[in-house]
Write a protein that holds these residues in place. Structure first.
Motif, PDB file in Angstrom:
ATOM      1  N   ARG A 133       0.727  -1.254  -0.018  1.00  0.00           N
ATOM      2  CA  ARG A 133       0.124  -0.128  -0.159  1.00  0.00           C
ATOM      3  C   ARG A 133       1.017   1.171  -0.013  1.00  0.00           C
ATOM      4  O   ARG A 133       0.491   2.329  -0.462  1.00  0.00           O
ATOM      5  CB  ARG A 133      -0.809  -0.061   1.041  1.00  0.00           C
ATOM      6  CG  ARG A 133      -2.215   1.081   1.125  1.00  0.00           C
ATOM      7  CD  ARG A 133      -3.249   0.265   0.414  1.00  0.00           C
ATOM      8  NE  ARG A 133      -3.744  -1.032   0.716  1.00  0.00           N
ATOM      9  CZ  ARG A 133      -4.603  -0.979   1.866  1.00  0.00           C
ATOM     10  NH1 ARG A 133      -5.093  -0.121   2.515  1.00  0.00           N
ATOM     11  NH2 ARG A 133      -4.957  -2.265   2.003  1.00  0.00           N
ATOM     12  N   ASP A 134       2.056   1.286   0.688  1.00  0.00           N
ATOM     13  CA  ASP A 134       3.091   2.266   0.709  1.00  0.00           C
ATOM     14  C   ASP A 134       3.374   2.993  -0.734  1.00  0.00           C
ATOM     15  O   ASP A 134       3.334   4.232  -0.873  1.00  0.00           O
ATOM     16  CB  ASP A 134       4.310   2.127   1.352  1.00  0.00           C
ATOM     17  CG  ASP A 134       3.977   1.395   2.715  1.00  0.00           C
ATOM     18  OD1 ASP A 134       3.346   0.477   2.677  1.00  0.00           O
ATOM     19  OD2 ASP A 134       4.657   2.134   3.644  1.00  0.00           O
ATOM     20  N   TYR A 135       3.486   2.050  -1.684  1.00  0.00           N
ATOM     21  CA  TYR A 135       3.697   2.592  -3.132  1.00  0.00           C
ATOM     22  C   TYR A 135       2.577   2.814  -3.954  1.00  0.00           C
ATOM     23  O   TYR A 135       2.868   3.263  -5.159  1.00  0.00           O
ATOM     24  CB  TYR A 135       4.418   1.201  -3.625  1.00  0.00           C
ATOM     25  CG  TYR A 135       5.630   0.669  -2.969  1.00  0.00           C
ATOM     26  CD1 TYR A 135       6.659   1.435  -2.191  1.00  0.00           C
ATOM     27  CD2 TYR A 135       6.123  -0.633  -3.264  1.00  0.00           C
ATOM     28  CE1 TYR A 135       7.531   1.093  -1.506  1.00  0.00           C
ATOM     29  CE2 TYR A 135       7.405  -1.224  -2.616  1.00  0.00           C
ATOM     30  CZ  TYR A 135       8.052  -0.295  -1.993  1.00  0.00           C
ATOM     31  OH  TYR A 135       9.226  -0.799  -1.121  1.00  0.00           O
ATOM     32  N   ARG A 141      -4.012   3.654 -11.739  1.00  0.00           N
ATOM     33  CA  ARG A 141      -2.893   3.631 -12.529  1.00  0.00           C
ATOM     34  C   ARG A 141      -1.631   2.990 -11.359  1.00  0.00           C
ATOM     35  O   ARG A 141      -0.738   3.891 -10.737  1.00  0.00           O
ATOM     36  CB  ARG A 141      -2.299   4.849 -13.087  1.00  0.00           C
ATOM     37  CG  ARG A 141      -3.134   5.262 -14.021  1.00  0.00           C
ATOM     38  CD  ARG A 141      -2.724   6.640 -14.859  1.00  0.00           C
ATOM     39  NE  ARG A 141      -3.376   7.050 -15.875  1.00  0.00           N
ATOM     40  CZ  ARG A 141      -3.247   8.161 -16.828  1.00  0.00           C
ATOM     41  NH1 ARG A 141      -2.252   8.818 -16.291  1.00  0.00           N
ATOM     42  NH2 ARG A 141      -3.971   8.471 -17.647  1.00  0.00           N
ATOM     43  N   PRO A 142      -1.911   1.872 -10.875  1.00  0.00           N
ATOM     44  CA  PRO A 142      -1.142   1.445  -9.785  1.00  0.00           C
ATOM     45  C   PRO A 142       0.561   1.287 -10.370  1.00  0.00           C
ATOM     46  O   PRO A 142       0.687   0.976 -11.440  1.00  0.00           O
ATOM     47  CB  PRO A 142      -1.230   0.094  -9.528  1.00  0.00           C
ATOM     48  CG  PRO A 142      -2.286  -0.451 -10.759  1.00  0.00           C
ATOM     49  CD  PRO A 142      -2.839   0.944 -11.227  1.00  0.00           C
ATOM     50  N   ASN A 143       1.448   1.844  -9.962  1.00  0.00           N
ATOM     51  CA  ASN A 143       2.775   1.987 -10.471  1.00  0.00           C
ATOM     52  C   ASN A 143       3.520   0.577 -10.209  1.00  0.00           C
ATOM     53  O   ASN A 143       3.114  -0.132  -9.826  1.00  0.00           O
ATOM     54  CB  ASN A 143       3.803   3.028  -9.783  1.00  0.00           C
ATOM     55  CG  ASN A 143       3.964   3.002  -8.253  1.00  0.00           C
ATOM     56  OD1 ASN A 143       4.080   1.732  -7.640  1.00  0.00           O
ATOM     57  ND2 ASN A 143       3.966   3.958  -7.630  1.00  0.00           N
ATOM     58  N   LEU A 144       4.472   0.439 -10.989  1.00  0.00           N
ATOM     59  CA  LEU A 144       5.268  -0.813 -11.094  1.00  0.00           C
ATOM     60  C   LEU A 144       5.656  -1.490  -9.905  1.00  0.00           C
ATOM     61  O   LEU A 144       5.520  -2.681  -9.797  1.00  0.00           O
ATOM     62  CB  LEU A 144       6.477  -0.590 -11.930  1.00  0.00           C
ATOM     63  CG  LEU A 144       6.365  -0.476 -13.287  1.00  0.00           C
ATOM     64  CD1 LEU A 144       7.574  -0.231 -14.216  1.00  0.00           C
ATOM     65  CD2 LEU A 144       5.674  -1.555 -14.073  1.00  0.00           C
ATOM     66  N   ARG A 145       6.222  -0.719  -8.775  1.00  0.00           N
ATOM     67  CA  ARG A 145       6.476  -1.324  -7.437  1.00  0.00           C
ATOM     68  C   ARG A 145       5.404  -1.923  -7.083  1.00  0.00           C
ATOM     69  O   ARG A 145       5.600  -2.906  -6.030  1.00  0.00           O
ATOM     70  CB  ARG A 145       7.079  -0.280  -6.742  1.00  0.00           C
ATOM     71  CG  ARG A 145       8.333   0.209  -7.163  1.00  0.00           C
ATOM     72  CD  ARG A 145       9.433   0.969  -6.017  1.00  0.00           C
ATOM     73  NE  ARG A 145       8.507   2.055  -5.488  1.00  0.00           N
ATOM     74  CZ  ARG A 145       8.916   2.641  -4.493  1.00  0.00           C
ATOM     75  NH1 ARG A 145      10.027   2.207  -3.744  1.00  0.00           N
ATOM     76  NH2 ARG A 145       8.238   3.900  -4.066  1.00  0.00           N
ATOM     77  N   VAL A 146       4.039  -1.660  -7.142  1.00  0.00           N
ATOM     78  CA  VAL A 146       3.046  -2.062  -6.534  1.00  0.00           C
ATOM     79  C   VAL A 146       2.710  -3.600  -6.858  1.00  0.00           C
ATOM     80  O   VAL A 146       2.567  -4.372  -6.086  1.00  0.00           O
ATOM     81  CB  VAL A 146       1.579  -1.262  -6.496  1.00  0.00           C
ATOM     82  CG1 VAL A 146       0.483  -1.876  -5.971  1.00  0.00           C
ATOM     83  CG2 VAL A 146       1.839   0.110  -5.993  1.00  0.00           C
ATOM     84  N   LYS A 147       2.736  -3.883  -8.070  1.00  0.00           N
ATOM     85  CA  LYS A 147       2.323  -5.062  -8.710  1.00  0.00           C
ATOM     86  C   LYS A 147       3.305  -5.770  -9.537  1.00  0.00           C
ATOM     87  O   LYS A 147       2.959  -6.984 -10.330  1.00  0.00           O
ATOM     88  CB  LYS A 147       1.085  -4.910  -9.392  1.00  0.00           C
ATOM     89  CG  LYS A 147      -0.058  -4.463  -8.818  1.00  0.00           C
ATOM     90  CD  LYS A 147      -0.529  -5.612  -7.728  1.00  0.00           C
ATOM     91  CE  LYS A 147      -1.838  -5.443  -6.965  1.00  0.00           C
ATOM     92  NZ  LYS A 147      -2.349  -6.402  -6.212  1.00  0.00           N
ATOM     93  N   ASN A 148       4.662  -5.340  -9.692  1.00  0.00           N
ATOM     94  CA  ASN A 148       5.548  -5.981 -10.415  1.00  0.00           C
ATOM     95  C   ASN A 148       6.810  -6.233  -9.990  1.00  0.00           C
ATOM     96  O   ASN A 148       7.693  -6.462 -10.687  1.00  0.00           O
ATOM     97  CB  ASN A 148       5.535  -5.199 -11.818  1.00  0.00           C
ATOM     98  CG  ASN A 148       4.454  -5.358 -12.944  1.00  0.00           C
ATOM     99  OD1 ASN A 148       4.355  -6.352 -13.538  1.00  0.00           O
ATOM    100  ND2 ASN A 148       3.516  -4.514 -12.778  1.00  0.00           N
ATOM    101  N   ARG A 149       6.889  -6.307  -8.760  1.00  0.00           N
ATOM    102  CA  ARG A 149       8.027  -6.809  -7.844  1.00  0.00           C
ATOM    103  C   ARG A 149       8.512  -8.187  -8.221  1.00  0.00           C
ATOM    104  O   ARG A 149       7.499  -9.030  -8.552  1.00  0.00           O
ATOM    105  CB  ARG A 149       7.937  -6.471  -6.387  1.00  0.00           C
ATOM    106  CG  ARG A 149       7.773  -4.989  -6.207  1.00  0.00           C
ATOM    107  CD  ARG A 149       7.201  -4.467  -4.873  1.00  0.00           C
ATOM    108  NE  ARG A 149       5.897  -5.160  -4.627  1.00  0.00           N
ATOM    109  CZ  ARG A 149       5.434  -6.033  -4.034  1.00  0.00           C
ATOM    110  NH1 ARG A 149       6.169  -6.840  -3.377  1.00  0.00           N
ATOM    111  NH2 ARG A 149       4.076  -6.551  -3.988  1.00  0.00           N
ATOM    112  N   ASP A 150       9.526  -8.614  -8.075  1.00  0.00           N
ATOM    113  CA  ASP A 150      10.002 -10.051  -8.347  1.00  0.00           C
ATOM    114  C   ASP A 150       9.355 -10.875  -7.285  1.00  0.00           C
ATOM    115  O   ASP A 150       9.244 -10.661  -6.057  1.00  0.00           O
ATOM    116  CB  ASP A 150      11.388 -10.106  -8.268  1.00  0.00           C
ATOM    117  CG  ASP A 150      12.318  -9.711  -9.676  1.00  0.00           C
ATOM    118  OD1 ASP A 150      11.319  -9.398 -10.564  1.00  0.00           O
ATOM    119  OD2 ASP A 150      13.363  -9.862  -9.622  1.00  0.00           O
ATOM    120  N   ALA A 151       8.494 -11.868  -7.665  1.00  0.00           N
ATOM    121  CA  ALA A 151       8.063 -12.875  -6.761  1.00  0.00           C
ATOM    122  C   ALA A 151       6.939 -12.342  -6.066  1.00  0.00           C
ATOM    123  O   ALA A 151       6.588 -12.894  -4.747  1.00  0.00           O
ATOM    124  CB  ALA A 151       9.109 -13.572  -6.191  1.00  0.00           C
TER     125      ALA A 151
END
Length: 248
Positions: A133-135, A141-151
């Motif tokens: 949630r912090d990101y 438009r959820p940014n990449l760090r919210v939903k595209n972090r490794d694993a």
């Protein structure tokens, strides 16, 4: 049939479920906790839905669900397997699971009519689409760090054939954190059901065999800490286990 993929003996193997065990191609049976699980297939484009349950939208103080599907994409490294780990960065204050039904497309299609939508589905799987949630800057438009972090998105353990899930819009979804039930919902409460999602996506782009649609999560998300074991389960589809770690 329930099909999956594991890493065993230095090889990636396609396996199936047999009596609660993992059946190797040569017929040997292994316990599920004795293998290194991968996502149940090599998925192509991964679509993820935001705010697709009205109660979850309300839970997040969003007010109401979107008027059309809120869709974003995930990269392949975001996916991991059953019994693997997901990383919680040290600086975050709220990281929550999202138990979601995954819909796997079985054939190339475009401009699908609603009455034909289920004919495009190969099968279903369980996904746990963690969010930090912090990101989050904007739900649309959820940014990449919210939903595209490794694993950040465990998937599996099995891909269940569509024929074995007669009513995917009436499945119970539940999540447990360290054995405590924290989420209990049903796919019938989706704002946009599976046919609507397939119609929407195929109206402006071609869907391909192996594409994965993650259909959103109901009310009941909870903050997950390092060391927590999170279990997400969907009736008739499977039980997915994941552990939160402090190391990427």
């Amino acid at each position: 049939m329930k099909r999956g993929r594991i890493l065993w003996g230095g090889q990636v193997l396609d396996v199936r479920e047999q009596g609660g065990a993992v059946a190797l191609p040569d017929g040997r049976l292994l316990q599920e906790d004795a293998v290194h699980w991968l996502p149940p297939m090599a998925f192509r484009t991964v679509f993820a839905l935001g705010l697709n349950y009205a109660d979850h939208a309300k839970e997040l103080a969003f007010g109401k669900a979107p008027e059309e599907p809120l869709v974003f994409l995930k990269g392949p490294r975001a996916l991991t397997g059953h019994r693997r780990t997901s990383h919680r960065p040290a600086d975050v204050t709220y990281m929550h699971y999202e138990c979601e039904l995954g819909v796997v497309i079985g054939r190339s299609c475009r401009n699908v009519a609603r009455e034909n939508a289920y004919d495009m589905v190969a099968g279903y799987c369980v996904a746990n689409d963690y969010a930090i949630r912090d990101y989050l800057e904007n739900y649309y438009r959820p940014n990449l760090r919210v939903k595209n972090r490794d694993a950040c998105t465990p998937v599996g353990p099995w891909l269940v054939d569509a024929a074995d899930v007669p009513d995917p819009m009436n499945l119970r979804l539940r999540s447990w954190v360290n054995g405590t039930l924290t989420q209990d919902g049903n796919t019938r409460d989706m704002v946009f059901d599976i046919p609507a999602l397939i119609v929407h996506l195929s109206s402006f782009m071609t869907l391909n065999a192996g594409d994965l649609i993650l259909t959103g999560t109901p009310h009941g998300v909870a903050d997950c800490k390092v060391g927590d074991e999170v279990v997400t389960e969907i009736e008739g589809v499977g039980r997915l286990v994941n552990t939160i770690t402090d190391t990427p």
